[in-house]
Design an enzyme around this catalytic site. Structure first.
Site, short mmCIF file in Angstrom:
data_model
loop_
_atom_site.label_atom_id
_atom_site.label_comp_id
_atom_site.label_asym_id
_atom_site.label_seq_id
_atom_site.Cartn_x
_atom_site.Cartn_y
_atom_site.Cartn_z
N GLU A 59 47.16 -26.77 84.42
CA GLU A 59 46.93 -25.34 84.30
C GLU A 59 45.46 -25.10 83.94
O GLU A 59 44.95 -25.65 82.98
CB GLU A 59 47.87 -24.74 83.23
N ASN A 104 59.70 -16.67 89.76
CA ASN A 104 60.71 -17.40 89.01
C ASN A 104 61.81 -17.94 89.92
O ASN A 104 62.24 -19.08 89.78
CB ASN A 104 61.34 -16.49 87.95
N ARG A 110 65.51 -30.93 84.70
CA ARG A 110 66.93 -30.88 84.33
C ARG A 110 67.79 -31.76 85.23
O ARG A 110 68.83 -32.24 84.82
CB ARG A 110 67.43 -29.44 84.36
N VAL A 168 42.59 -27.84 89.14
CA VAL A 168 42.59 -28.68 90.34
C VAL A 168 41.53 -28.13 91.29
O VAL A 168 41.54 -26.95 91.62
CB VAL A 168 43.98 -28.71 91.00
N CYS A 214 52.88 -9.46 83.90
CA CYS A 214 53.33 -8.06 84.03
C CYS A 214 53.27 -7.33 82.70
O CYS A 214 53.30 -6.11 82.65
CB CYS A 214 54.76 -8.00 84.53
#
Lengths: 451, 451
Positions: B35, B303, B23, B83, B45
């Site tokens: 990933e 987050n 952004r 990775v 969760c």
């Protein structure tokens, strides 16, 4: 030598003071509490739920009876004793014992005034008719409860779309009545911004309430009310315009009054008169956001002010710092909360601010039962300081306002709120709690505005 | 000239950083996110609620898919790319593409490590058997969801009575399984004080869970586990011991690690290596109450840290101040929350404190559906500063911990909490919110202790 404390008013603001004073002065203080009605320490806020039938009886609203105060705290509670005058010079009150129909004088060393509030009544013809009801005192409520329990009330008109008005609308919906709310403003709940108020108006209409905004009630007749626009049939009329301070007794005695006629108090709950204290709906509070005196009629504030007055009367030291203007209510399945300043209030107080409004869900979106919640947040330009918040949504929405109330009290900024370590688990919240999602948006707007 | 940001890990800590960096840098930053699994930005969760059948599918837990990141944010997301090594000198990562079964090297200018956590496994025989399941990643969860959807699981053993363990116990109760929780400590939920933990243990037992406290699992066999005391039949075994930081990759490359092996980061989420950032379960957090580094594995923290790292990588300035240790969970009809320090933690941190514990109700006592709530509060002797809180009760209890988390973050005292302008209406709260009732009790204890 023993002193005598006379307390005028037997609800929260009075009895919290009496109880706290007693706990600090077990032996050298005589306490007489004079209550006009028959009940002490009751939850007037619970009255709509008795009317709606959710709570069985008014007696359920009583936290502590006169006899309990007598037995447990040695407080001489005299019910149906109305104080009709205060003489500050002679340090006496004039008391009317309605039970025995006689009047006497009672001396005091310390006086505590907790005369509460009285429902606002527009000055229109018919407003004092017997089928017009207030719900601020148990006596008022008892009359209305009698009515709804003995008679099927089909059509109800509620004058005013504030908290009490809407809670009463809900109560009568539960009783299968046709309910009309007449609100002078553009939307119900003038304590919210109009955009949030509009969401409440819409929700009420969806529930089947007829909401007439922008109309004033101009007269009350038998079986109807007349507004500026029309005639609305109504078997009974309920006052939902909020309360004004019941401060006439104090003012007549020479105690200073201020905002809306409320008794002026300092942070220790002292009035302008030596040895005279006050707490609750009859007196002022300090708004921590604007730094100005306000009148707030809430059970929480009455309890806190009463506690502070009682500790001080008892020889301790306590202060009531003030309020931020927090309030919540439920209308059917919807929850509404507000704290701090609305846009109008922030503008009036001279703040420059950004407004962030977001839609989120009460739980993680994927949990069944996740419902919509809207959060609106005001933050000051420049400082980023939080000024106010409003929430509207389904179950689990309203109590989120407490985080905002706490953050505003602490002087936190939008960025502080974004970073707060709030709790998260999918059945309780999205990973960004809705109040934090609003704070993120506010932060973006602050940055875009160069703070 | 364009730089390349390589992000290792496609869940919250990684993708929040990638999105925030994008952004701020729309054109001069290439972003590659690697990933290992097939999913991005998912709610780990939420896994117990899929297992319990409350949420239909694991796909419902995905907030944003790899394709959405590609299309909307021009992030080159490569799933099933693991990775296997970081070379800080050469500024390259070694990547195993599991889809095409080949290995390649990828250069970076900036590296962001968000390798998450891995479930703790006690080092006992049989712990790596196929019928032992973790639920920290979607791949783990997919295996377990397949199992419960294709096979009626009759007996489940949960190793560890922490949050995940209890959420899984609840999930399997919903599937009509017989559930045994084995917990080494004296009560479940070691993150609570034992007196509060005991309330949770009792509640679980009332729900029909077999809770074996003070027992360790010493072996896993086909169809059973063996504890220090007995053999417990179990078709499947679930790991509920929480997670440890998945920091091996970083540590092997020479990035500093600290508490429990978590990657050391500063408040801007910088690691010890130049141009290398980290966020989420793989790295440390700062505890605002003790002033010490801790390891917290929570989606909220991941987050927030990811957001802060992304803003900084994008050329902005942001800091993650830290955590106060807030957590909540639901076990059947009961809600549990904690924040700040427990008694044990407060003692270890050298605080002198008072403990107030009260019983109240979630709403005004007279409202139908009012349920019990217990609040425990710790406040520092002398200063009165709030140190920690725990809540336990029926619906509407847990989220009240947020007020305490906010108050603790703000450095408020018990007295400040008593005077907070928290919201009140009878369907939501007693007139003194339970957290304030606890604060009143704490204040009384502080006064009695001469502060």
């Amino acid at each position: 030598m023993s002193e005598r404390l006379v307390v005028i008013g037997g609800d929260a603001g009075g009895m919290a003071a009496a109880a706290n004073a007693r706990r600090r002065r077990r032996t050298d203080l005589e306490i007489v509490a004079l209550e006009m009605g028959r009940w002490t320490s009751y939850s007037a806020c619970g009255i709509p739920y008795v009317i709606g039938g959710e709570v069985f009886s008014l007696d359920d609203l009583v936290a502590r009876s006169p006899q309990e105060f007598r037995d447990n705290l040695s407080i001489d509670v005299r019910t149906e004793h109305e104080v009709t005058a205060i003489d500050l010079g002679a340090r006496t009150v004039e008391v009317r014992n309605h039970g025995h129909d006689r009047t006497y004088r009672l001396g005091f060393d310390v006086l505590h005034i907790a005369t509460g509030g009285r429902p606002r009544r527009p000055d229109i013809p018919g407003i004092r008719s017997p089928h017009v009801y207030g719900v601020q005192t148990m006596a008022d409520a008892a009359r209305l409860v009698d009515r709804v329990k003995t008679d099927t009330v089909k059509r109800v008109a509620v004058i005013g779309g504030g908290y009490i008005g809407l809670e009463l609308a809900e109560a009568f919906l539960k009783r299968q009545a046709q309910v009309t709310v007449v609100e002078r403003g553009p939307e119900v709940m003038a304590t919210l911004d109009p955009d949030v108020g509009a969401m409440v108006t819409d929700a009420l209409r969806r529930e089947g309430v007829t909401v007439l905004c922008g109309e004033s009630v101009v007269g009350v007749e038998e079986g109807a009310i007349t507004t500026s626009e029309r005639t609305v049939p109504a078997d009974i009329v309920v006052l939902g315009l909020g309360v004004e301070p019941n401060s006439t007794l104090a003012a007549d005695a020479g105690v200073s009054t201020g905002v809306r006629g409320a008794i002026v108090v300092d942070r220790r709950q002292r009035t302008s008169a030596e040895g005279v204290w006050a707490a609750g709906d009859c007196c002022e509070s300090f708004n921590l956001v604007t730094g100005k005196q306000v009148h707030v009629a809430l059970g929480t504030v009455a309890n806190k002010q009463g506690r502070v007055a009682g500790i001080n009367i008892g020889g301790g030291y306590a202060t009531f710092p003030g309020v931020v203007g927090t309030a919540i209510t439920r209308v059917c399945a919807l929850e509404i909360g507000r704290t701090g300043l609305t846009e109008k209030e922030a503008t009036a107080a001279g703040f420059g601010y950004v407004v962030a409004k977001i839609e989120s869900t009460t739980t993680a979106g994927y949990i069944p039962g996740a419902g919509p919640i809207t959060v609106k947040l005001l933050a000051e330009r420049g400082s980023g300081r939080l000024l106010g918040g409003q929430v509207f949504g389904t179950e689990g929405s309203a109590k989120r306002i407490d985080v905002l109330a706490t953050a505003i009290t602490a002087g936190m900024t939008a960025e502080d709120l974004v970073e707060l370590d709030l709790s998260y688990a999918p059945p309780f919240s999205p990973v960004w709690d809705p109040v934090q999602a609003a704070a993120r948006k506010a932060l973006g707007l602050l940055v875009a505005a160069g703070h």
